[in-house]
Design an enzyme around this catalytic site. Sequence first.
Site, PDB file in Angstrom:
ATOM      1  N   PHE A 131      18.858   5.318 -28.395  1.00 55.05           N
ATOM      2  CA  PHE A 131      19.775   6.327 -27.868  1.00 55.05           C
ATOM      3  C   PHE A 131      19.835   7.425 -28.907  1.00 55.05           C
ATOM      4  O   PHE A 131      20.185   7.186 -30.059  1.00 55.05           O
ATOM      5  CB  PHE A 131      21.174   5.755 -27.620  1.00 55.05           C
ATOM      6  CG  PHE A 131      22.107   6.785 -27.045  1.00 55.05           C
ATOM      7  CD1 PHE A 131      22.144   7.025 -25.690  1.00 55.05           C
ATOM      8  CD2 PHE A 131      22.923   7.542 -27.866  1.00 55.05           C
ATOM      9  CE1 PHE A 131      22.974   7.993 -25.156  1.00 55.05           C
ATOM     10  CE2 PHE A 131      23.756   8.515 -27.346  1.00 55.05           C
ATOM     11  CZ  PHE A 131      23.785   8.739 -25.986  1.00 55.05           C
ATOM     12  N   CYS A 132      19.487   8.631 -28.515  1.00 56.40           N
ATOM     13  CA  CYS A 132      19.465   9.762 -29.443  1.00 56.40           C
ATOM     14  C   CYS A 132      20.728  10.593 -29.255  1.00 56.40           C
ATOM     15  O   CYS A 132      20.928  11.176 -28.189  1.00 56.40           O
ATOM     16  CB  CYS A 132      18.226  10.619 -29.186  1.00 56.40           C
ATOM     17  SG  CYS A 132      18.109  12.018 -30.312  1.00 56.40           S
ATOM     18  N   PRO A 133      21.577  10.663 -30.275  1.00 57.57           N
ATOM     19  CA  PRO A 133      22.802  11.458 -30.124  1.00 57.57           C
ATOM     20  C   PRO A 133      22.533  12.954 -29.962  1.00 57.57           C
ATOM     21  O   PRO A 133      23.320  13.661 -29.347  1.00 57.57           O
ATOM     22  CB  PRO A 133      23.591  11.165 -31.402  1.00 57.57           C
ATOM     23  CG  PRO A 133      22.601  10.629 -32.363  1.00 57.57           C
ATOM     24  CD  PRO A 133      21.500  10.014 -31.563  1.00 57.57           C
TER      25      PRO A 133
END
Length: 170
Positions: A131-133
């Site tokens: 999950f890439c912020p």
Amino acid sequence: GGGDFDAVHEYCPQRPTYCAGCSTFRLAMMPMGIIVAFLVFITWYSYVFLTPHVGWFELGIFHILLGLVITSYLQCMLLDPGTVPPSWHAAVLKSPLKDRYKICRKCHMYKPPRSHFDSITKRLVLNMDHFCPWMVNCVGFYNRKFFMLFLGWTVVATFYFVLAVVTRAG
């Protein structure tokens, strides 16, 4: 009907979707998109208005690179990373090889290899990376290409920007 599939599917609220899943956390992370837009604006403003003697050709190259960065960013952020199709679960249930597949502890469905349950979007993601912020999205099977393009175009645009500013300052 899909009796076996329906029996397994009732444990998991996941439904395949063609837009990235929303959650309270994802909505809270939306300022990350604003931060990225602000960084892009500062870079654009610095190059266009603060770099002396920039020609039309150089401005054109810069705007093309910036357009590629923004396009790949938006595609990665807005595209669904890929969910496991319901037909796959139904096929595994009927397969004599179903013992080879693990069952997800969160949604109680069979997991394809390299898939993981994303606790932020609450779904089983195909070939999940992370999950890439900065993307406010999970990087998976369908949007990995755009994530890699975003990283590549960002590196190229950054080198072009730094090279142009350094050669003009000297």
